[in-house]
Design a protein around this motif. Structure first.
Motif, PDB file in Angstrom:
ATOM      1  N   PRO A   1      40.511  22.971  14.410  1.00  0.00           N
ATOM      2  CA  PRO A   1      39.468  22.007  13.956  1.00  0.00           C
ATOM      3  C   PRO A   1      39.863  21.097  15.283  1.00  0.00           C
ATOM      4  N   TYR A   2      38.779  20.959  16.278  1.00  0.00           N
ATOM      5  CA  TYR A   2      39.006  20.180  16.987  1.00  0.00           C
ATOM      6  C   TYR A   2      37.968  18.872  17.688  1.00  0.00           C
ATOM      7  N   LEU A   3      38.417  17.793  18.295  1.00  0.00           N
ATOM      8  CA  LEU A   3      37.542  17.022  17.807  1.00  0.00           C
ATOM      9  C   LEU A   3      36.616  16.443  19.729  1.00  0.00           C
ATOM     10  N   VAL A   4      35.307  15.882  18.962  1.00  0.00           N
ATOM     11  CA  VAL A   4      34.151  15.840  19.978  1.00  0.00           C
ATOM     12  C   VAL A   4      33.550  14.150  20.143  1.00  0.00           C
ATOM     13  N   PRO A   5      34.377  13.847  21.587  1.00  0.00           N
ATOM     14  CA  PRO A   5      34.022  12.334  22.017  1.00  0.00           C
ATOM     15  C   PRO A   5      32.853  11.749  22.131  1.00  0.00           C
ATOM     16  N   ALA A   6      32.427  11.119  20.941  1.00  0.00           N
ATOM     17  CA  ALA A   6      30.888  10.477  20.864  1.00  0.00           C
ATOM     18  C   ALA A   6      30.696   9.036  21.084  1.00  0.00           C
ATOM     19  N   VAL A   7      29.716   8.216  21.639  1.00  0.00           N
ATOM     20  CA  VAL A   7      29.380   6.805  21.199  1.00  0.00           C
ATOM     21  C   VAL A   7      28.748   6.654  20.019  1.00  0.00           C
ATOM     22  N   MET A   8      29.141   5.064  19.055  1.00  0.00           N
ATOM     23  CA  MET A   8      28.488   4.448  18.334  1.00  0.00           C
ATOM     24  C   MET A   8      28.310   3.234  19.156  1.00  0.00           C
ATOM     25  N   GLU A   9      27.091   3.558  19.126  1.00  0.00           N
ATOM     26  CA  GLU A   9      26.169   1.861  18.807  1.00  0.00           C
ATOM     27  C   GLU A   9      25.446   1.346  18.154  1.00  0.00           C
ATOM     28  N   VAL A  10      25.917  -0.322  17.496  1.00  0.00           N
ATOM     29  CA  VAL A  10      25.491  -0.860  16.597  1.00  0.00           C
ATOM     30  C   VAL A  10      24.804  -2.292  17.000  1.00  0.00           C
ATOM     31  N   LYS A  11      23.768  -1.427  16.111  1.00  0.00           N
ATOM     32  CA  LYS A  11      22.157  -3.323  16.599  1.00  0.00           C
ATOM     33  C   LYS A  11      21.968  -3.594  15.779  1.00  0.00           C
ATOM     34  N   ILE A  12      22.000  -5.189  15.665  1.00  0.00           N
ATOM     35  CA  ILE A  12      21.362  -6.194  14.140  1.00  0.00           C
ATOM     36  C   ILE A  12      20.898  -6.980  14.580  1.00  0.00           C
ATOM     37  N   TRP A  13      19.642  -7.239  13.669  1.00  0.00           N
ATOM     38  CA  TRP A  13      18.537  -8.165  14.253  1.00  0.00           C
ATOM     39  C   TRP A  13      18.253  -8.907  12.824  1.00  0.00           C
TER      40      TRP A  13
ATOM     41  N   PHE B   1      26.371  -5.753   4.182  1.00  0.00           N
ATOM     42  CA  PHE B   1      26.756  -6.842   3.006  1.00  0.00           C
ATOM     43  C   PHE B   1      25.816  -8.192   3.487  1.00  0.00           C
ATOM     44  N   GLY B   2      26.181  -8.916   2.986  1.00  0.00           N
ATOM     45  CA  GLY B   2      25.264 -10.358   2.915  1.00  0.00           C
ATOM     46  C   GLY B   2      23.846 -10.402   2.006  1.00  0.00           C
ATOM     47  N   ASP B   3      23.114 -12.034   1.833  1.00  0.00           N
ATOM     48  CA  ASP B   3      22.147 -12.115   1.409  1.00  0.00           C
ATOM     49  C   ASP B   3      20.465 -11.683   2.800  1.00  0.00           C
ATOM     50  N   TYR B   4      20.845 -12.549   3.829  1.00  0.00           N
ATOM     51  CA  TYR B   4      20.150 -11.805   5.234  1.00  0.00           C
ATOM     52  C   TYR B   4      19.446 -10.973   5.481  1.00  0.00           C
ATOM     53  N   PRO B   5      18.269 -10.784   5.166  1.00  0.00           N
ATOM     54  CA  PRO B   5      17.465  -9.902   5.294  1.00  0.00           C
ATOM     55  C   PRO B   5      17.551  -8.960   7.394  1.00  0.00           C
ATOM     56  N   TYR B   6      19.153  -8.235   6.954  1.00  0.00           N
ATOM     57  CA  TYR B   6      19.476  -7.443   8.663  1.00  0.00           C
ATOM     58  C   TYR B   6      18.342  -6.933   9.072  1.00  0.00           C
ATOM     59  N   ARG B   7      18.217  -6.742   9.816  1.00  0.00           N
ATOM     60  CA  ARG B   7      17.716  -5.412  10.016  1.00  0.00           C
ATOM     61  C   ARG B   7      18.749  -4.473  11.200  1.00  0.00           C
ATOM     62  N   PHE B   8      18.857  -2.977  11.012  1.00  0.00           N
ATOM     63  CA  PHE B   8      19.150  -2.526  11.834  1.00  0.00           C
ATOM     64  C   PHE B   8      19.078  -1.004  12.353  1.00  0.00           C
TER      65      PHE B   8
ATOM     66  N   SER C   1      18.997   8.612  14.337  1.00  0.00           N
ATOM     67  CA  SER C   1      19.413   6.968  14.531  1.00  0.00           C
ATOM     68  C   SER C   1      19.185   6.936  12.772  1.00  0.00           C
ATOM     69  N   VAL C   2      19.629   6.199  12.318  1.00  0.00           N
ATOM     70  CA  VAL C   2      19.616   4.887  11.261  1.00  0.00           C
ATOM     71  C   VAL C   2      18.908   3.993  11.766  1.00  0.00           C
ATOM     72  N   ALA C   3      17.667   3.824  11.298  1.00  0.00           N
ATOM     73  CA  ALA C   3      16.991   2.367  11.927  1.00  0.00           C
ATOM     74  C   ALA C   3      15.931   2.053  10.495  1.00  0.00           C
ATOM     75  N   ASP C   4      16.356   0.810  10.873  1.00  0.00           N
ATOM     76  CA  ASP C   4      15.246  -0.040   9.568  1.00  0.00           C
ATOM     77  C   ASP C   4      13.930  -0.916  10.606  1.00  0.00           C
ATOM     78  N   ASP C   5      13.897  -0.513  11.794  1.00  0.00           N
ATOM     79  CA  ASP C   5      13.117  -0.922  12.767  1.00  0.00           C
ATOM     80  C   ASP C   5      13.165  -0.417  13.905  1.00  0.00           C
ATOM     81  N   ALA C   6      12.363   0.357  14.334  1.00  0.00           N
ATOM     82  CA  ALA C   6      12.928   1.068  15.971  1.00  0.00           C
ATOM     83  C   ALA C   6      12.763   0.169  17.182  1.00  0.00           C
TER      84      ALA C   6
END
Lengths: 198, 340
Positions: free
Chosen positions: B328-340, B126-133, B150-155
């Motif tokens: 059903p069972y759970l698999v632990p994972a780590v999610m990282e979010v980078k914004i610039w 969201f927001g008007d600023y052109p964030y990259r992620f 990974s979902v990335a705007d710019d590697a």
């Protein structure tokens, strides 16, 4: 030009008045900024990560219907605290270290020190004991954050094992609560974990 | 004033004093003059934190034109309507933060699902600023299915970026393995599998540990066919689309433990020793409505020769002599979010 009457000429008066008014406007529109340092964002990130790690360790990975009251519907975190054997403590150490340090690329360098706090119902006193820590074995380093989680020990009270002459094999439940000074009653303890980055 | 005394007038002194005090105040508080301007570094961390909260703790939001109502099942929208997604979110529901839905994870992280980079920005950051992620998901030991793409705007990201890391659990739906009897005792060429919603709707387990057939893929593995040919398949009397018309449908694979496109099964496929079925929840919803507490799926597979005795396989949470259920069972994972 000023004379002895103490009056300003009109244009100078206007200029001075405008200058004063504009200055007062600047003062009122400015705000005071406190800058306690740049660590608050890093602290928030560490606290969020620590809270997430404890919450996920306190969530059973599967729904277990079989077993006695000690093992059914028990999260891994409760298992580690209820039965602090060498194997369980090693598993707690590796699991928490992984949750804190795994990244998509490379690995972070977070360390922790975990203490369990409990209340003695008879004396009313609060007790604690060292539960686990990552290596090197130090209790903390600046700048650290503290995260806590209340863990309900649903496996208490622990039923004393039957007469050993008639039990073969012996039951898998521990004969005492996790700590010798802890009450043998249903209770909630506080797991207090300090985290820091090397 | 021009005189020789060298003294300044009172009014000049008062005026100059007022001005000087005001000037000192302004000089002291001038750092706050720029508070309304954008501070990039602090803003990136705040945006990254907010994005992490939306992904880990919110199930998302969309408008489903087929039922004319708002829904959190944005990942189940028909491909024609994916633009009706209002907000992404990966949690199975608001009541269970940090427990992610596998279907939402697969839809979100699959490049080419139908969302462009601008779609991710408008529905997540969201927001008007052109964030990259750059958003990644990696399992903590065990499962090799994650890291997902990974979902990335710019590697390549800048030195300074906003960052947050969340520890999550991904809910795997589990599966059922049905073993056919010895062919010598087989009397019928029709394998019937019954999936009763009431059997699966266990409130004691809750949404985390029960299979939700209208939200999650039902996985069934049938073993011990001994080289049979599939002649027919019926889902509550309906024939599911077969390749090349493949979505949404029941995906069937032979002689494999994973989705192998080279082992895709159609009617008439021979040499079947094991069958692996994936029942897409979007296909299930076409016939079963919106309520997963009542209803029943009857799946009939017809083969060229007798393969089964008269008994019927039932998908519940209990094992049987010829049935092994992985709930059903759970698999632990780590999610990282980078914004610039």
């Amino acid at each position: 030009m000023v004379n002895e009457s103490g009056q300003l000429y009109t244009i100078e008066g206007f200029a001075a008045a405008l200058l004063l008014v504009f200055t007062i406007y600047l003062i009122l529109s400015a705000t005071n900024i406190l800058t306690p340092g740049d660590t608050h964002i890093t602290d928030m990130q560490l606290e969020q990560l620590g809270n997430d790690a404890l919450a996920m360790m306190d969530t059973p990975t599967q729904y277990v219907e079989t077993g006695n009251a000690y093992t059914a519907k028990q999260s891994d975190l409760e298992k580690y605290i209820m039965s602090p054997t060498n194997a369980n403590l090693a598993e707690f150490n590796s699991t928490l270290s992984d949750y804190l340090n795994v990244k998509n690329i490379s690995r972070d360098s977070l360390h922790y020190n975990a203490i369990v706090w409990y209340r003695n119902d008879v004396t009313g006193s609060i007790g604690s004991y060292q539960f686990s820590r990552s290596l090197p074995a130090i209790t903390g380093r600046e700048h650290f954050v503290r995260v806590t989680r209340l863990v309900t020990l649903s496996g208490l009270p622990i039923v004393p094992p039957p007469d050993p002459i008639f039990s073969n094999p012996p039951p898998a439940i521990p004969p005492n609560p996790p700590n010798p000074t802890m009450d043998n009653r249903p209770q909630t303890v506080l797991l207090d974990v300090t985290l820091w980055r090397d | 004033m021009h005189d020789d005394s060298g003294q300044m007038s009172i009014d000049f002194l008062i005026g100059f004093t007022v001005f000087l005090i005001a000037f000192i105040f302004v000089a002291t508080l001038s750092s706050g003059l720029f508070i309304n301007l954008q501070s990039k570094t602090i803003d990136y961390d705040a945006v990254a934190y907010r994005t992490g909260v939306i992904l880990a703790e919110d199930p998302g939001y969309a408008f489903d034109p087929t039922i004319n109502t708002n829904t959190t099942r944005w990942e189940l929208l028909d491909t024609l309507y994916i633009d009706r997604t209002i907000r992404f979110g990966l949690a199975i529901s608001k009541d269970y933060p940090n427990i992610l839905s596998k279907g939402k994870v697969q839809s979100f992280f699959t490049n080419g699902y139908g969302f462009s980079k601008d779609d991710y920005k408008s529905r997540l950051i969201f927001g008007d600023y052109p964030y990259r992620f750059n958003i990644t998901l990696k399992s903590v030991g065990g499962s090799t299915e994650y890291p997902t793409p990974s979902v990335a705007d710019d590697a390549t990201y800048l030195q300074k970026y906003g960052y947050i890391r969340r520890v999550v659990d991904i809910k795997e739906p589990g599966d059922a393995v049905f073993a056919l009897p010895d062919p010598a005792f087989a009397t019928s060429p029709i394998v019937n599998i019954s999936i009763g919603f009431e059997d699966l709707y266990d409130t004691e387990r809750g949404d985390i540990y029960r299979l939700r057939p209208l939200d999650e893929t039902i996985v069934i593995n049938i073993t011990n066919f001994n080289g049979r040919t599939l002649n027919d398949i019926k889902f509550n009397g309906n024939i599911p689309p077969m390749p090349p018309d493949i979505s949404p449908t029941i995906e069937i694979y032979k002689n494999t433990a994973t989705k192998d496109p080279t082992k895709r099964v159609v009617l008439g496929t021979t040499g079947i020793n094991n069958l692996l079925l994936f029942i897409d929840p979007r296909y299930t919803r076409q016939f079963m409505g919106q309520d997963d507490s009542a209803g029943k799926i009857s799946l009939n597979l017809t083969f060229d020769q007798p393969v089964v005795s008269t008994s019927q396989f039932t998908y519940t949470y209990n094992n049987a002599a010829d049935t092994v259920i992985t709930p059903p069972y759970l698999v632990p994972a780590v999610m990282e979010v980078k914004i610039w």
